[in-house]
Motif scaffolding. Structure first.
Motif, PDB file in Angstrom:
ATOM      1  N   ASP A  71       0.809  -1.215   0.000  1.00 57.75           N
ATOM      2  CA  ASP A  71       0.000   0.000   0.000  1.00 57.75           C
ATOM      3  C   ASP A  71       0.838   1.260   0.000  1.00 57.75           C
ATOM      4  OD1 ASP A  71      -2.696   1.372   0.734  1.00 57.75           O
ATOM      5  OD2 ASP A  71      -1.303   2.056   2.288  1.00 57.75           O
ATOM      6  N   TYR A  72       2.084   1.106   0.330  1.00 56.30           N
ATOM      7  CA  TYR A  72       2.927   2.283   0.567  1.00 56.30           C
ATOM      8  C   TYR A  72       4.322   1.935   0.088  1.00 56.30           C
ATOM      9  CZ  TYR A  72       5.194   5.886   3.520  1.00 56.30           C
ATOM     10  OH  TYR A  72       5.922   6.940   4.009  1.00 56.30           O
ATOM     11  N   ARG A 112       1.794   6.557  -2.082  1.00 55.17           N
ATOM     12  CA  ARG A 112       0.790   5.583  -1.672  1.00 55.17           C
ATOM     13  C   ARG A 112       0.169   4.958  -2.907  1.00 55.17           C
ATOM     14  NH1 ARG A 112       0.478   5.428   3.579  1.00 55.17           N
ATOM     15  NH2 ARG A 112       1.122   7.242   4.786  1.00 55.17           N
ATOM     16  N   GLN A 151       5.469  -1.479   1.981  1.00 59.46           N
ATOM     17  CA  GLN A 151       4.813  -1.728   3.249  1.00 59.46           C
ATOM     18  C   GLN A 151       3.369  -2.106   2.982  1.00 59.46           C
ATOM     19  OE1 GLN A 151       4.630   1.777   5.759  1.00 59.46           O
ATOM     20  NE2 GLN A 151       5.981   0.915   7.278  1.00 59.46           N
ATOM     21  N   ASP A 152       2.861  -3.093   3.739  1.00 58.91           N
ATOM     22  CA  ASP A 152       1.431  -3.377   3.689  1.00 58.91           C
ATOM     23  C   ASP A 152       0.692  -2.345   4.536  1.00 58.91           C
ATOM     24  OD1 ASP A 152       1.580  -7.032   3.823  1.00 58.91           O
ATOM     25  OD2 ASP A 152       2.175  -5.574   2.296  1.00 58.91           O
ATOM     26  N   PHE A 153      -0.562  -2.137   4.252  1.00 61.16           N
ATOM     27  CA  PHE A 153      -1.369  -1.179   5.007  1.00 61.16           C
ATOM     28  C   PHE A 153      -1.373  -1.536   6.491  1.00 61.16           C
ATOM     29  CE2 PHE A 153      -4.398   2.021   5.769  1.00 61.16           C
ATOM     30  CZ  PHE A 153      -5.299   1.530   6.690  1.00 61.16           C
ATOM     31  N   GLY A 154      -1.050  -0.572   7.335  1.00 64.90           N
ATOM     32  CA  GLY A 154      -1.087  -0.758   8.772  1.00 64.90           C
ATOM     33  C   GLY A 154       0.035  -1.603   9.331  1.00 64.90           C
ATOM     34  N   ASN A 155       0.988  -1.959   8.522  1.00 61.84           N
ATOM     35  CA  ASN A 155       2.095  -2.811   8.943  1.00 61.84           C
ATOM     36  C   ASN A 155       3.377  -1.993   8.906  1.00 61.84           C
ATOM     37  OD1 ASN A 155       4.076  -4.763   9.259  1.00 61.84           O
ATOM     38  ND2 ASN A 155       3.051  -6.266   7.981  1.00 61.84           N
ATOM     39  N   GLU A 156       4.093  -1.988  10.010  1.00 62.29           N
ATOM     40  CA  GLU A 156       5.319  -1.188  10.083  1.00 62.29           C
ATOM     41  C   GLU A 156       6.449  -1.793   9.254  1.00 62.29           C
ATOM     42  OE1 GLU A 156       5.245   1.539  11.887  1.00 62.29           O
ATOM     43  OE2 GLU A 156       7.280   2.079  12.447  1.00 62.29           O
ATOM     44  N   LYS A 157       6.402  -3.109   9.022  1.00 65.05           N
ATOM     45  CA  LYS A 157       7.514  -3.798   8.372  1.00 65.05           C
ATOM     46  C   LYS A 157       7.764  -3.256   6.972  1.00 65.05           C
ATOM     47  CE  LYS A 157       8.641  -8.255   6.306  1.00 65.05           C
ATOM     48  NZ  LYS A 157       8.169  -9.627   6.057  1.00 65.05           N
TER      49      LYS A 157
END
Lengths: 112, 113
Positions: free
Chosen positions: A31-32, A51, A93-99
């Motif tokens: 997502d990012y 994004r 990065q996946d949405f809502g995932n810091e990794k």
């Protein structure tokens, strides 16, 4: 597994010319997207992000293009300077995932 | 303003030893992530901590552990060091967790002999 990869490991550009660094990603849930610059002996430095709901974003001398259809990301650096010499990483990065998932990197060398 | 700081900058250990690396995030940042960067490769995600709780873990063995303190600083511990643990260990902080710009520190260069 999912990965972010780069097409070219090295790139040499004449000072003052424009450079384009490419990156392919495989995670359709990404997502990012972020481009980082890493100079020798330093940590990665944020350059520009985008994004998934955008296809282009511009900063100072840098432009990021996102093509979700072919899962391709590029970083354009205008009027390159000697200080632009570094290794450039794309990351996603996946949405809502810091990794952050990083690619291998492209070494950009600016020729005076 | 101070950026992310890490200590020590360089470290040499022998196989089997244990090491503790430290990270202080940017003031006000509550999320800290750790990455391992082997020479010639991109950083690999190890851990993420937010508000003192582990929020994410990468594909690393149990020899790797971390924690976050009430002041949001963090430590990464690696036990029973192997030669392959030689790498640059990076800490990154962000204001909150998820989809936010992460600021990286200069890293700790660990050499295992």
């Amino acid at each position: 597994g999912e990965s972010v990869g780069l097409h070219l490991p090295t790139l040499s550009v004449q000072e003052g010319d424009n450079s384009i660094i490419n990156c392919a990603y495989s995670n359709s849930a990404s997502d990012y997207f972020i481009w980082y610059k890493q100079e020798s002996g330093k940590g990665p430095q944020f350059i520009i992000d985008i994004r998934s709901n955008m296809d282009k974003r511009q900063g100072q001398r840098v432009t990021v293009l996102l093509n979700k259809t072919v899962k391709h990301l590029s970083l354009q650096i205008a009027a390159t300077q000697p200080g632009d010499s570094a290794v450039y990483f794309c990351a996603d990065q996946d949405f809502g995932n810091e990794k952050l998932t990083f690619g291998t990197g492209t070494r950009l060398t600016i020729i005076p | 303003d101070a950026g992310v700081t890490q200590s020590p900058t360089h470290l040499i250990k022998t196989r089997g030893q244990q090491v503790t690396l430290r990270c202080s995030p940017i003031s006000g940042h509550k999320s800290v992530s750790w990455y391992q960067q082997v020479l010639g490769q991109g950083p690999q995600f190890i851990f993420q901590y937010y508000e003192k709780e582990e929020r994410g873990r990468g594909n690393f063995p149990d020899r790797f552990s971390a924690r976050q303190f009430p002041n949001y600083s963090s430590e990464l511990n690696v036990n029973a060091l192997l030669l392959g643990d030689s790498a640059l260990y990076l800490c990154a902080s962000s204001l909150v967790a998820g989809n936010n710009e992460q600021f990286f520190g200069p890293g700790t260069r660990l050499t295992v002999l």
